[in-house]
Structures are given as structure tokens and as C-alpha cells.
Write a protein that holds these residues in place. Structure first.
Motif, PDB file in Angstrom:
ATOM      1  N   ARG A 152       0.788  -1.226   0.000  1.00 27.55           N
ATOM      2  CA  ARG A 152       0.000   0.000   0.000  1.00 27.55           C
ATOM      3  C   ARG A 152       0.820   1.276   0.000  1.00 27.55           C
ATOM      4  NH1 ARG A 152      -4.519  -1.767   4.557  1.00 27.55           N
ATOM      5  NH2 ARG A 152      -5.075  -3.753   3.603  1.00 27.55           N
ATOM      6  N   THR A 153       2.071   1.179   0.398  1.00 26.98           N
ATOM      7  CA  THR A 153       2.859   2.386   0.629  1.00 26.98           C
ATOM      8  C   THR A 153       3.074   3.204  -0.636  1.00 26.98           C
ATOM      9  OG1 THR A 153       4.897   1.115   0.366  1.00 26.98           O
ATOM     10  CG2 THR A 153       4.057   1.413   2.610  1.00 26.98           C
ATOM     11  N   GLY A 154       3.048   2.562  -1.783  1.00 24.50           N
ATOM     12  CA  GLY A 154       3.343   3.287  -3.016  1.00 24.50           C
ATOM     13  C   GLY A 154       2.131   3.774  -3.778  1.00 24.50           C
ATOM     14  N   THR A 155       0.963   3.722  -3.182  1.00 28.87           N
ATOM     15  CA  THR A 155      -0.265   4.048  -3.919  1.00 28.87           C
ATOM     16  C   THR A 155      -0.260   5.481  -4.438  1.00 28.87           C
ATOM     17  OG1 THR A 155      -1.521   2.434  -2.617  1.00 28.87           O
ATOM     18  CG2 THR A 155      -2.770   4.118  -3.795  1.00 28.87           C
ATOM     19  N   ILE A 156       0.031   6.434  -3.586  1.00 27.81           N
ATOM     20  CA  ILE A 156      -0.019   7.842  -3.998  1.00 27.81           C
ATOM     21  C   ILE A 156       1.109   8.161  -4.966  1.00 27.81           C
ATOM     22  CG2 ILE A 156       0.087  10.231  -3.195  1.00 27.81           C
ATOM     23  CD1 ILE A 156      -2.552   8.700  -2.625  1.00 27.81           C
ATOM     24  N   GLY A 174      -9.980  -2.957  -3.335  1.00 24.25           N
ATOM     25  CA  GLY A 174      -9.421  -3.564  -2.144  1.00 24.25           C
ATOM     26  C   GLY A 174      -9.435  -2.676  -0.928  1.00 24.25           C
ATOM     27  N   VAL A 175      -9.871  -1.435  -1.064  1.00 20.33           N
ATOM     28  CA  VAL A 175      -9.968  -0.539   0.088  1.00 20.33           C
ATOM     29  C   VAL A 175     -11.434  -0.202   0.317  1.00 20.33           C
ATOM     30  CG1 VAL A 175      -9.457   1.471  -1.376  1.00 20.33           C
ATOM     31  CG2 VAL A 175      -9.284   1.674   1.095  1.00 20.33           C
ATOM     32  N   VAL A 176     -11.912  -0.465   1.552  1.00 22.32           N
ATOM     33  CA  VAL A 176     -13.329  -0.210   1.847  1.00 22.32           C
ATOM     34  C   VAL A 176     -13.529   0.508   3.178  1.00 22.32           C
ATOM     35  CG1 VAL A 176     -14.233  -2.136   0.485  1.00 22.32           C
ATOM     36  CG2 VAL A 176     -13.596  -2.521   2.866  1.00 22.32           C
ATOM     37  N   ASP A 177     -12.466   0.770   3.951  1.00 19.94           N
ATOM     38  CA  ASP A 177     -12.660   1.457   5.230  1.00 19.94           C
ATOM     39  C   ASP A 177     -12.624   2.963   5.023  1.00 19.94           C
ATOM     40  OD1 ASP A 177      -9.605   2.292   6.404  1.00 19.94           O
ATOM     41  OD2 ASP A 177      -9.693   0.718   4.882  1.00 19.94           O
ATOM     42  N   ALA A 178     -13.533   3.643   5.681  1.00 19.14           N
ATOM     43  CA  ALA A 178     -13.736   5.073   5.463  1.00 19.14           C
ATOM     44  C   ALA A 178     -12.490   5.918   5.725  1.00 19.14           C
ATOM     45  CB  ALA A 178     -14.911   5.568   6.310  1.00 19.14           C
ATOM     46  N   PRO A 179     -11.737   5.698   6.816  1.00 23.62           N
ATOM     47  CA  PRO A 179     -10.556   6.549   7.040  1.00 23.62           C
ATOM     48  C   PRO A 179      -9.523   6.449   5.914  1.00 23.62           C
ATOM     49  CG  PRO A 179     -11.166   5.418   9.067  1.00 23.62           C
ATOM     50  CD  PRO A 179     -11.988   4.805   7.972  1.00 23.62           C
ATOM     51  N   THR A 180      -9.295   5.245   5.424  1.00 22.54           N
ATOM     52  CA  THR A 180      -8.326   5.080   4.337  1.00 22.54           C
ATOM     53  C   THR A 180      -8.830   5.737   3.066  1.00 22.54           C
ATOM     54  OG1 THR A 180      -7.554   2.999   5.275  1.00 22.54           O
ATOM     55  CG2 THR A 180      -7.026   3.406   2.974  1.00 22.54           C
ATOM     56  N   ILE A 181     -10.107   5.575   2.777  1.00 19.82           N
ATOM     57  CA  ILE A 181     -10.691   6.209   1.587  1.00 19.82           C
ATOM     58  C   ILE A 181     -10.558   7.721   1.684  1.00 19.82           C
ATOM     59  CG2 ILE A 181     -12.849   6.650   0.348  1.00 19.82           C
ATOM     60  CD1 ILE A 181     -13.633   3.732   1.071  1.00 19.82           C
ATOM     61  N   ALA A 182     -10.860   8.276   2.843  1.00 23.79           N
ATOM     62  CA  ALA A 182     -10.741   9.724   3.025  1.00 23.79           C
ATOM     63  C   ALA A 182      -9.308  10.193   2.808  1.00 23.79           C
ATOM     64  CB  ALA A 182     -11.226  10.111   4.421  1.00 23.79           C
ATOM     65  N   GLU A 183      -8.341   9.406   3.291  1.00 20.33           N
ATOM     66  CA  GLU A 183      -6.937   9.762   3.113  1.00 20.33           C
ATOM     67  C   GLU A 183      -6.534   9.708   1.643  1.00 20.33           C
ATOM     68  OE1 GLU A 183      -2.546   8.348   4.790  1.00 20.33           O
ATOM     69  OE2 GLU A 183      -4.383   7.512   5.629  1.00 20.33           O
ATOM     70  N   LEU A 184      -7.007   8.696   0.925  1.00 15.58           N
ATOM     71  CA  LEU A 184      -6.705   8.599  -0.503  1.00 15.58           C
ATOM     72  C   LEU A 184      -7.309   9.768  -1.269  1.00 15.58           C
ATOM     73  CD1 LEU A 184      -7.196   4.765  -1.068  1.00 15.58           C
ATOM     74  CD2 LEU A 184      -5.037   6.018  -1.243  1.00 15.58           C
ATOM     75  N   VAL A 185      -8.543  10.123  -0.945  1.00 14.90           N
ATOM     76  CA  VAL A 185      -9.180  11.269  -1.607  1.00 14.90           C
ATOM     77  C   VAL A 185      -8.349  12.526  -1.389  1.00 14.90           C
ATOM     78  CG1 VAL A 185     -11.176  12.814  -1.539  1.00 14.90           C
ATOM     79  CG2 VAL A 185     -11.522  10.335  -1.555  1.00 14.90           C
ATOM     80  N   LYS A 186      -7.865  12.705  -0.172  1.00 15.79           N
ATOM     81  CA  LYS A 186      -7.100  13.910   0.164  1.00 15.79           C
ATOM     82  C   LYS A 186      -5.747  13.946  -0.545  1.00 15.79           C
ATOM     83  CE  LYS A 186      -5.255  14.030   4.276  1.00 15.79           C
ATOM     84  NZ  LYS A 186      -3.766  14.132   4.038  1.00 15.79           N
ATOM     85  N   ASP A 187      -5.085  12.811  -0.621  1.00 17.57           N
ATOM     86  CA  ASP A 187      -3.700  12.785  -1.093  1.00 17.57           C
ATOM     87  C   ASP A 187      -3.539  12.531  -2.593  1.00 17.57           C
ATOM     88  OD1 ASP A 187      -2.915  13.225   1.498  1.00 17.57           O
ATOM     89  OD2 ASP A 187      -2.476  11.111   1.922  1.00 17.57           O
ATOM     90  N   SER A 188      -4.527  11.918  -3.209  1.00 17.12           N
ATOM     91  CA  SER A 188      -4.379  11.549  -4.618  1.00 17.12           C
ATOM     92  C   SER A 188      -4.503  12.768  -5.536  1.00 17.12           C
ATOM     93  CB  SER A 188      -5.455  10.521  -5.008  1.00 17.12           C
ATOM     94  OG  SER A 188      -5.406  10.286  -6.409  1.00 17.12           O
ATOM     95  N   PRO A 189      -3.646  12.853  -6.549  1.00 15.65           N
ATOM     96  CA  PRO A 189      -3.785  13.926  -7.541  1.00 15.65           C
ATOM     97  C   PRO A 189      -4.931  13.674  -8.511  1.00 15.65           C
ATOM     98  CG  PRO A 189      -2.016  12.453  -8.175  1.00 15.65           C
ATOM     99  CD  PRO A 189      -2.495  11.983  -6.827  1.00 15.65           C
TER     100      PRO A 189
END
Length: 247
Positions: A152-156, A174-189
Motif C-alpha cells: 500500500r505504501t506506493g499508492t499515492i 481492495g480498500v473499503v474502510d472510510a478513514p483510508t478512503i478519506a486519506e486517498l481522496v485527500k492525497d491523490s492527484p
């Protein structure tokens, strides 16, 4: 056809684009009749419908044949799951556009092994080049299998590379938990697509988290075939039909 491409692109926002995944012309028509604004294909479902395994069983010819039938059966935009491009991204995307689809999923793993992100970036560039040459504003959904394979470390970092290569959306199954989804939304370009099923946040909850695209992968296909198996077994053993009450 560019009208369909523009419509697909515009649907990525709030409320999010919700994509029940189809595997053949009949399922696509059923999904459109249910009210879907667009349809995504599932490579796993297409493979099962062709009688082959999901893991490497589907080839370009079979995938495009199914896609052509799906596009001909519906009037809404269609986005095609083309796995990693079947060893010929340019040729596959050319065939996708000719079939009538206006979007693609393109994944960064081969034979269930993560590829180097720079390799996948070249696939994305090849897909975009075909789209530009065809005059189609193709929506490229760059799938990364980091969460599926536990890296997971290299996703962004991958998302940044894929964005620079011309992708429009980041798909992280493969990601369904809300905190991780929120973090991906915030960090992804790139705007985020997630794959859902039982136990995942609801569509409304995902919208609140900022997700712009929601799909179910092969889940509907699996359910359909599970019902067919259960009904057939019951008919052939007890001679009853209770499994069909769910219809």
C-alpha cells in the motif's frame, strides 16, 4: 461518440458516478433499464461468461467481442475493463474505441504481480495517444492493485506517475474502510474510484468522503451465477424451486 465521452467525463463528480458492472449484452440492458447513467464492464465477468478463468483466461479478441455486443445493446456511455491491455495497449484501445466504448480501466498488474509504475505509465500514454489520434476524449481509469496485493505504501506515488502520464481517475480496489478512503481522496492527484460490496460504506457515505466513482467489479456476475448454480442444484436434487423465490 464524443457526446458519450463527454457525458461519461461529466458524470465523475458529486453525486458520484455509480457503475453496476456488466458482462454481456443482456446484463448491460438490464443495468441500463435499472437506471444506470453509464455502464462499466467487468473482465472477470466477461471471462466467466466466455467459460474461462479470470486469471489470464480472457484474451483481446473475446474481450472486444463482448464489448462490441454491450455497446450495441445500450445507449448510455460504456467504459471497458481491458485488464493490462492484453499485451497490446494501442491495439486494444483502438478496438475499444471502434467498438463504441468511451472509457477504459487499465490495471498495473500482470498475472497477479504488480508492475513497475513506469511500465504502467507507458501503457497509459499509449492509450491516450490512441484516443487523441481517434479524436475521442477517452476517460482513462488507472487501476492500481497496491491494496489488493498488500503493497500500500506506493499508492499515492503511483497515482502521481499515472496522472502525469494522462490518467483521469485513480481506481483502488481492495480498500473499503472510510478513514483510508478519506486519506486517498485527500492525497491523490486524481479523483478516486473505489470498488464496493457488502460491508463497504454506502454510496451516500462514499459521496461524503469525496469519492467520484463507485463500481462493484464482478460482484453482480458472481451473484447471478451463484443463483443459477443454486437453482440448478435444487432442481436436480430435491426437485424443488425455492431458490427461484429470490427473483
Amino acid at each position: 461518440m464524443n457526446d458519450l465521452a463527454r457525458r461519461l467525463r461529466e458524470l465523475h463528480g458529486q453525486p458520484p458516478l455509480v457503475l453496476p458492472n456488466a458482462w454481456d449484452a443482456g446484463s448491460a440492458r438490464a443495468i441500463e433499464a435499472a437506471g444506470a447513467a453509464a455502464i462499466a464492464t467487468t473482465s472477470a465477468g466477461v471471462a466467466w461468461a466466455a467459460g474461462v478463468d479470470d486469471a489470464g483466461g480472457l484474451n483481446q479478441e473475446s474481450a472486444i467481442a463482448a464489448l462490441r455486443a454491450i455497446c450495441a445493446a445500450v445507449s448510455v456511455p460504456v467504459t471497458a475493463d481491458i485488464e493490462a491491455g492484453y499485451g497490446d495497449v494501442a491495439g486494444t484501445v483502438t478496438a475499444v474505441v471502434e467498438a463504441g466504448a468511451v472509457g477504459i480501466n487499465l490495471e498495473d498488474s500482470t498475472a497477479r504481480v504488480l508492475d513497475d509504475p513506469l511500465v504502467h505509465a507507458e501503457r497509459i500514454r499509449a492509450a491516450r495517444a490512441v484516443a487523441v489520434a481517434s479524436g475521442i476524449d477517452l476517460v482513462i481509469n488507472a487501476r492500481t492493485d497496491t491494496y489488493l496485493f498488500g503493497d500500500r505504501t506506493g499508492t499515492i506515488e503511483r497515482a502521481k506517475i499515472y496522472a502525469d502520464a494522462g490518467a483521469d481517475v485513480l481506481f483502488v480496489p481492495g480498500v473499503v474502510d472510510a478513514p483510508t478512503i478519506a486519506e486517498l481522496v485527500k492525497d491523490s492527484p486524481l479523483p478516486l474510484n473505489v470498488m464496493v460490496g457488502p460491508g463497504a460504506p454506502t454510496v451516500a457515505e462514499l459521496a461524503d468522503l469525496g469519492v467520484v466513482r463507485i463500481s462493484v467489479g464482478p460482484a453482480i456476475t458472481s451473484a447471478a451465477y451463484a443463483l443459477a448454480t443454486a437453482a440448478a442444484k435444487e432442481l436436480l436434487t430435491t426437485g424443488t424451486y425455492e431458490a427461484l423465490r429470490s427473483l
